[in-house]
Design a protein around this motif. Structure first.
Motif, PDB file in Angstrom:
ATOM      1  N   THR A  64       0.879  -1.167   0.000  1.00  0.00           N
ATOM      2  CA  THR A  64       0.000   0.000   0.000  1.00  0.00           C
ATOM      3  C   THR A  64       0.916   1.217   0.000  1.00  0.00           C
ATOM      4  O   THR A  64       2.113   1.109   0.289  1.00  0.00           O
ATOM      5  CB  THR A  64      -0.897   0.040   1.256  1.00  0.00           C
ATOM      6  N   SER A  65       0.366   2.374  -0.295  1.00  0.00           N
ATOM      7  CA  SER A  65       1.199   3.574  -0.322  1.00  0.00           C
ATOM      8  C   SER A  65       1.782   3.870   1.062  1.00  0.00           C
ATOM      9  O   SER A  65       2.930   4.295   1.174  1.00  0.00           O
ATOM     10  CB  SER A  65       0.408   4.763  -0.851  1.00  0.00           C
ATOM     11  N   LYS A  66       1.009   3.628   2.116  1.00  0.00           N
ATOM     12  CA  LYS A  66       1.499   3.865   3.475  1.00  0.00           C
ATOM     13  C   LYS A  66       2.634   2.920   3.842  1.00  0.00           C
ATOM     14  O   LYS A  66       3.627   3.331   4.447  1.00  0.00           O
ATOM     15  CB  LYS A  66       0.367   3.659   4.486  1.00  0.00           C
ATOM     16  N   GLU A  67       2.496   1.632   3.478  1.00  0.00           N
ATOM     17  CA  GLU A  67       3.552   0.660   3.770  1.00  0.00           C
ATOM     18  C   GLU A  67       4.853   1.038   3.079  1.00  0.00           C
ATOM     19  O   GLU A  67       5.921   1.007   3.683  1.00  0.00           O
ATOM     20  CB  GLU A  67       3.142  -0.742   3.289  1.00  0.00           C
ATOM     21  N   LEU A  68       4.747   1.383   1.814  1.00  0.00           N
ATOM     22  CA  LEU A  68       5.938   1.746   1.050  1.00  0.00           C
ATOM     23  C   LEU A  68       6.564   3.026   1.600  1.00  0.00           C
ATOM     24  O   LEU A  68       7.786   3.127   1.717  1.00  0.00           O
ATOM     25  CB  LEU A  68       5.601   1.903  -0.438  1.00  0.00           C
ATOM     26  N   GLU A  69       5.725   3.971   1.964  1.00  0.00           N
ATOM     27  CA  GLU A  69       6.224   5.221   2.537  1.00  0.00           C
ATOM     28  C   GLU A  69       6.998   4.949   3.825  1.00  0.00           C
ATOM     29  O   GLU A  69       8.092   5.491   4.027  1.00  0.00           O
ATOM     30  CB  GLU A  69       5.057   6.170   2.812  1.00  0.00           C
ATOM     31  N   LYS A  70       6.462   4.107   4.704  1.00  0.00           N
ATOM     32  CA  LYS A  70       7.155   3.769   5.954  1.00  0.00           C
ATOM     33  C   LYS A  70       8.500   3.118   5.672  1.00  0.00           C
ATOM     34  O   LYS A  70       9.502   3.437   6.295  1.00  0.00           O
ATOM     35  CB  LYS A  70       6.300   2.816   6.799  1.00  0.00           C
ATOM     36  N   LYS A  71       8.511   2.197   4.732  1.00  0.00           N
ATOM     37  CA  LYS A  71       9.731   1.475   4.392  1.00  0.00           C
ATOM     38  C   LYS A  71      10.803   2.435   3.854  1.00  0.00           C
ATOM     39  O   LYS A  71      11.966   2.339   4.227  1.00  0.00           O
ATOM     40  CB  LYS A  71       9.398   0.414   3.350  1.00  0.00           C
ATOM     41  N   SER A  99      -7.021  -1.683  -5.462  1.00  0.00           N
ATOM     42  CA  SER A  99      -6.701  -3.012  -6.006  1.00  0.00           C
ATOM     43  C   SER A  99      -6.061  -3.893  -4.949  1.00  0.00           C
ATOM     44  O   SER A  99      -6.350  -5.092  -4.871  1.00  0.00           O
ATOM     45  CB  SER A  99      -5.751  -2.897  -7.193  1.00  0.00           C
ATOM     46  N   TYR A 100      -5.209  -3.303  -4.121  1.00  0.00           N
ATOM     47  CA  TYR A 100      -4.571  -4.044  -3.046  1.00  0.00           C
ATOM     48  C   TYR A 100      -5.633  -4.573  -2.084  1.00  0.00           C
ATOM     49  O   TYR A 100      -5.610  -5.749  -1.707  1.00  0.00           O
ATOM     50  CB  TYR A 100      -3.583  -3.146  -2.300  1.00  0.00           C
ATOM     51  N   ALA A 101      -6.570  -3.707  -1.686  1.00  0.00           N
ATOM     52  CA  ALA A 101      -7.613  -4.100  -0.741  1.00  0.00           C
ATOM     53  C   ALA A 101      -8.506  -5.190  -1.341  1.00  0.00           C
ATOM     54  O   ALA A 101      -8.845  -6.166  -0.668  1.00  0.00           O
ATOM     55  CB  ALA A 101      -8.455  -2.883  -0.342  1.00  0.00           C
ATOM     56  N   TYR A 117      -9.636  -4.629   9.837  1.00  0.00           N
ATOM     57  CA  TYR A 117      -8.588  -4.286  10.796  1.00  0.00           C
ATOM     58  C   TYR A 117      -7.207  -4.416  10.145  1.00  0.00           C
ATOM     59  O   TYR A 117      -6.367  -3.510  10.257  1.00  0.00           O
ATOM     60  CB  TYR A 117      -8.694  -5.195  12.022  1.00  0.00           C
ATOM     61  N   ASP A 118      -6.964  -5.524   9.472  1.00  0.00           N
ATOM     62  CA  ASP A 118      -5.663  -5.749   8.818  1.00  0.00           C
ATOM     63  C   ASP A 118      -5.383  -4.700   7.747  1.00  0.00           C
ATOM     64  O   ASP A 118      -4.246  -4.223   7.625  1.00  0.00           O
ATOM     65  CB  ASP A 118      -5.605  -7.151   8.207  1.00  0.00           C
ATOM     66  N   LEU A 119      -6.390  -4.349   6.980  1.00  0.00           N
ATOM     67  CA  LEU A 119      -6.194  -3.340   5.928  1.00  0.00           C
ATOM     68  C   LEU A 119      -5.928  -1.960   6.530  1.00  0.00           C
ATOM     69  O   LEU A 119      -5.100  -1.205   6.018  1.00  0.00           O
ATOM     70  CB  LEU A 119      -7.394  -3.302   4.986  1.00  0.00           C
ATOM     71  N   ARG A 120      -6.613  -1.640   7.627  1.00  0.00           N
ATOM     72  CA  ARG A 120      -6.356  -0.359   8.285  1.00  0.00           C
ATOM     73  C   ARG A 120      -4.926  -0.306   8.829  1.00  0.00           C
ATOM     74  O   ARG A 120      -4.272   0.725   8.774  1.00  0.00           O
ATOM     75  CB  ARG A 120      -7.361  -0.091   9.405  1.00  0.00           C
ATOM     76  N   LEU A 121      -4.440  -1.445   9.348  1.00  0.00           N
ATOM     77  CA  LEU A 121      -3.053  -1.503   9.816  1.00  0.00           C
ATOM     78  C   LEU A 121      -2.068  -1.260   8.681  1.00  0.00           C
ATOM     79  O   LEU A 121      -0.984  -0.742   8.890  1.00  0.00           O
ATOM     80  CB  LEU A 121      -2.747  -2.870  10.434  1.00  0.00           C
ATOM     81  N   PRO A 126     -10.452   3.939   5.270  1.00  0.00           N
ATOM     82  CA  PRO A 126     -11.736   3.238   5.492  1.00  0.00           C
ATOM     83  C   PRO A 126     -12.693   3.297   4.293  1.00  0.00           C
ATOM     84  O   PRO A 126     -13.368   2.309   3.991  1.00  0.00           O
ATOM     85  CB  PRO A 126     -12.341   3.963   6.691  1.00  0.00           C
ATOM     86  N   GLU A 127     -12.732   4.428   3.587  1.00  0.00           N
ATOM     87  CA  GLU A 127     -13.645   4.525   2.436  1.00  0.00           C
ATOM     88  C   GLU A 127     -13.205   3.601   1.294  1.00  0.00           C
ATOM     89  O   GLU A 127     -14.042   3.045   0.579  1.00  0.00           O
ATOM     90  CB  GLU A 127     -13.807   5.964   1.950  1.00  0.00           C
ATOM     91  N   ILE A 128     -11.905   3.413   1.142  1.00  0.00           N
ATOM     92  CA  ILE A 128     -11.400   2.484   0.120  1.00  0.00           C
ATOM     93  C   ILE A 128     -11.733   1.052   0.512  1.00  0.00           C
ATOM     94  O   ILE A 128     -12.118   0.241  -0.336  1.00  0.00           O
ATOM     95  CB  ILE A 128      -9.879   2.674  -0.079  1.00  0.00           C
ATOM     96  N   ILE A 129     -11.618   0.736   1.808  1.00  0.00           N
ATOM     97  CA  ILE A 129     -11.950  -0.608   2.293  1.00  0.00           C
ATOM     98  C   ILE A 129     -13.425  -0.899   2.035  1.00  0.00           C
ATOM     99  O   ILE A 129     -13.778  -1.973   1.533  1.00  0.00           O
ATOM    100  CB  ILE A 129     -11.622  -0.738   3.797  1.00  0.00           C
ATOM    101  N   LYS A 130     -14.275   0.065   2.362  1.00  0.00           N
ATOM    102  CA  LYS A 130     -15.711  -0.123   2.167  1.00  0.00           C
ATOM    103  C   LYS A 130     -16.035  -0.334   0.684  1.00  0.00           C
ATOM    104  O   LYS A 130     -16.818  -1.219   0.329  1.00  0.00           O
ATOM    105  CB  LYS A 130     -16.468   1.099   2.703  1.00  0.00           C
ATOM    106  N   GLU A 131     -15.429   0.466  -0.167  1.00  0.00           N
ATOM    107  CA  GLU A 131     -15.643   0.348  -1.607  1.00  0.00           C
ATOM    108  C   GLU A 131     -15.155  -1.013  -2.126  1.00  0.00           C
ATOM    109  O   GLU A 131     -15.807  -1.640  -2.957  1.00  0.00           O
ATOM    110  CB  GLU A 131     -14.902   1.480  -2.323  1.00  0.00           C
ATOM    111  N   ALA A 132     -14.038  -1.483  -1.602  1.00  0.00           N
ATOM    112  CA  ALA A 132     -13.496  -2.782  -2.025  1.00  0.00           C
ATOM    113  C   ALA A 132     -14.420  -3.916  -1.590  1.00  0.00           C
ATOM    114  O   ALA A 132     -14.619  -4.882  -2.329  1.00  0.00           O
ATOM    115  CB  ALA A 132     -12.100  -2.985  -1.455  1.00  0.00           C
TER     116      ALA A 132
END
Length: 181
Positions: A64-71, A99-101, A117-121, A126-132
């Motif tokens: 995800t963009s957040k994971e890559l950013e942290k890395k 697409s990831y979600a 929960y896992d996707l939020r981590l 949340p809106e992307i999770i709901k849409e997925a």
């Protein structure tokens, strides 16, 4: 910024900064001949190194963009440059949280709550999770029945507890278990 040393693919700078650089970056920025980098050159080197590292990481698995950013922040510590790199990669379509979600939902054996929960981590909004979830055609009751075939010898209350720990909601568990007793 003073260049202390350049060994193989590591650029050693003052203030204990070490940047992994590819031979391409060394050649493009002519780092083997330089003794000092201006601020603009330093930012360019970090940008190119972060871009190269992100391509490498994405070739191994999806992020995800957040994971890559942290890395990347752990490695390069330049937040504004990392933001530019992430924006460029998203623009090219290499990172797509939706697409990831969606892929994560389809692969997972867990219930909706645990998946959310896992996707939020992982930094998915949340809106992307709901849409997925709306886009996914997975039925929770069908997933539960598949899991029940694996734990068929267990007592009824243990099955319920197992499924609730997996993140399924109680109503879906009840519905799946009604025909089993």
């Amino acid at each position: 910024m003073k260049i202390l040393n350049l060994k193989r693919n590591k650029l050693y700078l003052e203030d204990n900064k070490v940047i992994d650089v590819s031979p391409d970056i060394i050649c493009k920025m002519d780092l083997s001949r330089k003794k000092e980098l201006s601020i603009e050159e330093y930012k360019r080197v970090v940008y190119l190194a972060a871009l190269s590292k992100s391509y490498f990481l994405l070739s191994r698995r999806d992020y995800t963009s957040k994971e890559l950013e942290k890395k990347l922040l752990i490695k390069f510590q330049e937040k504004d440059i990392i933001k530019k790199v992430i924006a460029e990669i998203e623009g090219k379509g290499y990172i797509d949280d939706f697409s990831y979600a969606k892929s994560f939902i389809e692969k997972s054996r867990d219930g909706r709550k645990k998946i959310e929960y896992d996707l939020r981590l992982r930094g998915v909004k949340p809106e992307i999770i709901k849409e997925a979830f709306n886009d996914s055609c997975e039925n929770e009751v069908f997933k539960i029945k598949k899991l029940l075939s694996k734990i068929s010898g267990k007592p009824h209350d243990k099955k319920i507890n197992f499924l609730l720990r997996k993140g399924f909601d109680y109503e879906s568990v009840k519905e799946a278990l009604t025909g089993e007793e």
